[in-house]
Scaffold this motif. Structure first.
Motif, short mmCIF file in Angstrom:
data_model
loop_
_atom_site.label_atom_id
_atom_site.label_comp_id
_atom_site.label_asym_id
_atom_site.label_seq_id
_atom_site.Cartn_x
_atom_site.Cartn_y
_atom_site.Cartn_z
N GLY A 25 1.77 -2.19 -4.47
CA GLY A 25 1.43 -0.80 -4.71
C GLY A 25 1.00 -0.13 -3.42
O GLY A 25 0.85 -0.77 -2.37
N LEU A 26 0.79 1.18 -3.50
CA LEU A 26 0.31 1.93 -2.34
C LEU A 26 -1.14 1.57 -2.05
O LEU A 26 -1.83 1.02 -2.91
N PRO A 27 -1.63 1.88 -0.85
CA PRO A 27 -3.06 1.67 -0.57
C PRO A 27 -3.92 2.43 -1.58
O PRO A 27 -3.58 3.54 -1.99
N ASN A 28 -5.02 1.83 -1.99
CA ASN A 28 -5.96 2.42 -2.95
C ASN A 28 -5.37 2.57 -4.36
O ASN A 28 -5.83 3.41 -5.13
N ALA A 29 -4.36 1.74 -4.68
CA ALA A 29 -3.83 1.77 -6.04
C ALA A 29 -4.72 0.99 -6.99
O ALA A 29 -4.55 1.05 -8.21
N GLY A 30 -5.68 0.23 -6.45
CA GLY A 30 -6.60 -0.53 -7.29
C GLY A 30 -6.21 -1.99 -7.43
O GLY A 30 -6.64 -2.65 -8.38
N LYS A 31 -5.42 -2.51 -6.49
CA LYS A 31 -4.95 -3.89 -6.60
C LYS A 31 -6.10 -4.90 -6.48
O LYS A 31 -6.18 -5.85 -7.26
N SER A 32 -6.96 -4.70 -5.50
CA SER A 32 -8.08 -5.62 -5.31
C SER A 32 -9.05 -5.57 -6.49
O SER A 32 -9.59 -6.59 -6.92
N THR A 33 -9.27 -4.37 -7.03
CA THR A 33 -10.14 -4.22 -8.20
C THR A 33 -9.55 -4.95 -9.39
O THR A 33 -10.26 -5.61 -10.16
N PHE A 34 -8.23 -4.84 -9.56
CA PHE A 34 -7.55 -5.52 -10.66
C PHE A 34 -7.68 -7.03 -10.50
O PHE A 34 -7.98 -7.75 -11.46
N LEU A 35 -7.46 -7.53 -9.27
CA LEU A 35 -7.55 -8.98 -9.02
C LEU A 35 -8.96 -9.48 -9.32
O LEU A 35 -9.14 -10.54 -9.93
N ALA A 36 -9.97 -8.72 -8.90
CA ALA A 36 -11.35 -9.12 -9.15
C ALA A 36 -11.69 -9.10 -10.63
O ALA A 36 -12.50 -9.90 -11.11
N ALA A 37 -11.03 -8.19 -11.39
CA ALA A 37 -11.32 -8.06 -12.82
C ALA A 37 -10.72 -9.19 -13.65
O ALA A 37 -11.28 -9.56 -14.68
#
Length: 347
Positions: free
Chosen positions: A166-178
């Protein structure tokens, strides 16, 4: 520990030991004869896939590796010892390339896999080897054969079942942490993720590995932003989770940008199964959300899943979708393999 996914190293196998020229000189032995031993073989350069590593950082501080030389032969028919092999230990998913960084030598995909990159030189024959009925006192021996040297590239491609793009700030890291126990860096600015992160996801009675790579922007295949150097880490993934920030205005361009960069990097990457996910739905009005889902469905020609990485809403649907896609891919591969062996087989 710092993450390093590419390293260039110099390797050289060991030289063979030289043969010995020697004659038996012993009291009361009238005809001793030659007794020079053979030299030992030089050490090999071996690459081995081991557990417990996830980076090539060891090759950041040492780039030259030379195997031991074989021991020279000695008198009394004593052969030299073989040189000790030198083992390069690498994580699962490491590929070894020639100096041109294109010719593949080895692909290390399983723990315990070993490959001999360079063989050590043979040891030379001692003069005892050359003794014949017509030449009973040879006074020469062979030198050892020199080892082989070259530069190689080590390139790590993480082994993951699913990859987040995804684009930067799409929430990928937040999704992975969740959805996993991973703790990637999360912040409200672009390019928070500077290197790939891995997390083990558990859903139902199943587990799979999820990879999060730094965000892509338009022109990444030409080096814009962080570029496409980390896309290699999702080449082995069975399915891609395409995460799109639902709070941005132009959903259509956001989707097309990522698809274009994936195809520009590798056609096969652009053809991988994809799960389209609209993220941050907790921050979007219901009417606006409906309109954006409609646009995204039209451009992607696929079902759109709605999630919120912050609240965890909808994440289970995405994870079950990953399991379903991975199972379908596995079944397709098994069927293709069966058809190859039994052309007339039908499920």
């Amino acid at each position: 520990m710092k993450f390093l996914d590419q390293a260039k190293v110099y390797v050289r196998s060991g030289d063979g030991g030289g043969g010995a020229v020697s004659f038996l000189r012993e009291k009361f032995v009238e005809f001793g004869g030659p007794n020079g031993g053979n030299g030992g073989r030089g050490g090999d350069i071996v690459i081995e896939c081991v557990d417990g590593l996830n980076t090539l950082i060891d090759y950041r501080y040492q780039q030259h590796f030379k195997a031991k030389t074989g021991t020279h032969g000695m008198g009394k028919d004593r052969a030299g010892a073989n040189g000790e092999e030198l083992v390069l230990r690498v994580p699962v998913g490491t590929q070894v390339f020639e100096d041109d960084n294109e010719t593949l030598i080895a692909d290390m995909t399983e723990v315990g896999q070993r490959t001999v990159l360079l063989s050590g030189g043979n040891g030379g024959f001692g003069n005892a080897h050359f003794k014949t009925s017509s030449n009973q006192a040879p006074r020469h021996a062979n030198p050892g054969i020199p080892g082989v040297e070259k530069w190689i590239w080590l390139r790590l491609k993480l082994i993951a079942d699913a990859g987040l793009v995804g684009l930067p700030n799409a929430g990928k890291s937040t999704f992975l942490a969740a959805v996993s126990a991973a703790k990637p860096k999360i912040a409200a600015y672009p390019f928070t993720t500077l290197h790939p992160n891995l997390g083990v996801v558990s859903i139902g009675e199943r587990d799979f590995v999820l990879a999060d790579i730094p965000g892509l922007i338009e022109g990444a295949s030409e080096g814009a932003g962080i570029g496409d150097r980390f896309l290699g880490h999702i080449e082995r993934c069975g399915v891609l989770i395409h995460l799109i920030d639902g709070t941005q205005d132009d959903i259509k361009t956001a989707y097309k940008t990522i698809r274009t960069e994936l195809a520009a990097y590798d056609e096969r990457l652009g053809e991988k199964p994809e799960i389209v996910v609209l993220n941050k739905i907790d921050a979007i009005d219901p009417e606006e959300l409906k309109e954006k889902v409609k646009v995204l469905k039209k451009i992607s020609k696929a079902d759109v899943l709605l999630v919120s990485g912050v609240t965890g809403q909808g994440t289970d649907m995405v994870l079950y979708g990953v399991i379903e896609t991975l199972d379908a891919e596995k079944a397709a591969k098994l069927e293709a393999a069966r058809r190859k062996v039994e052309p007339n087989w039908a499920p």
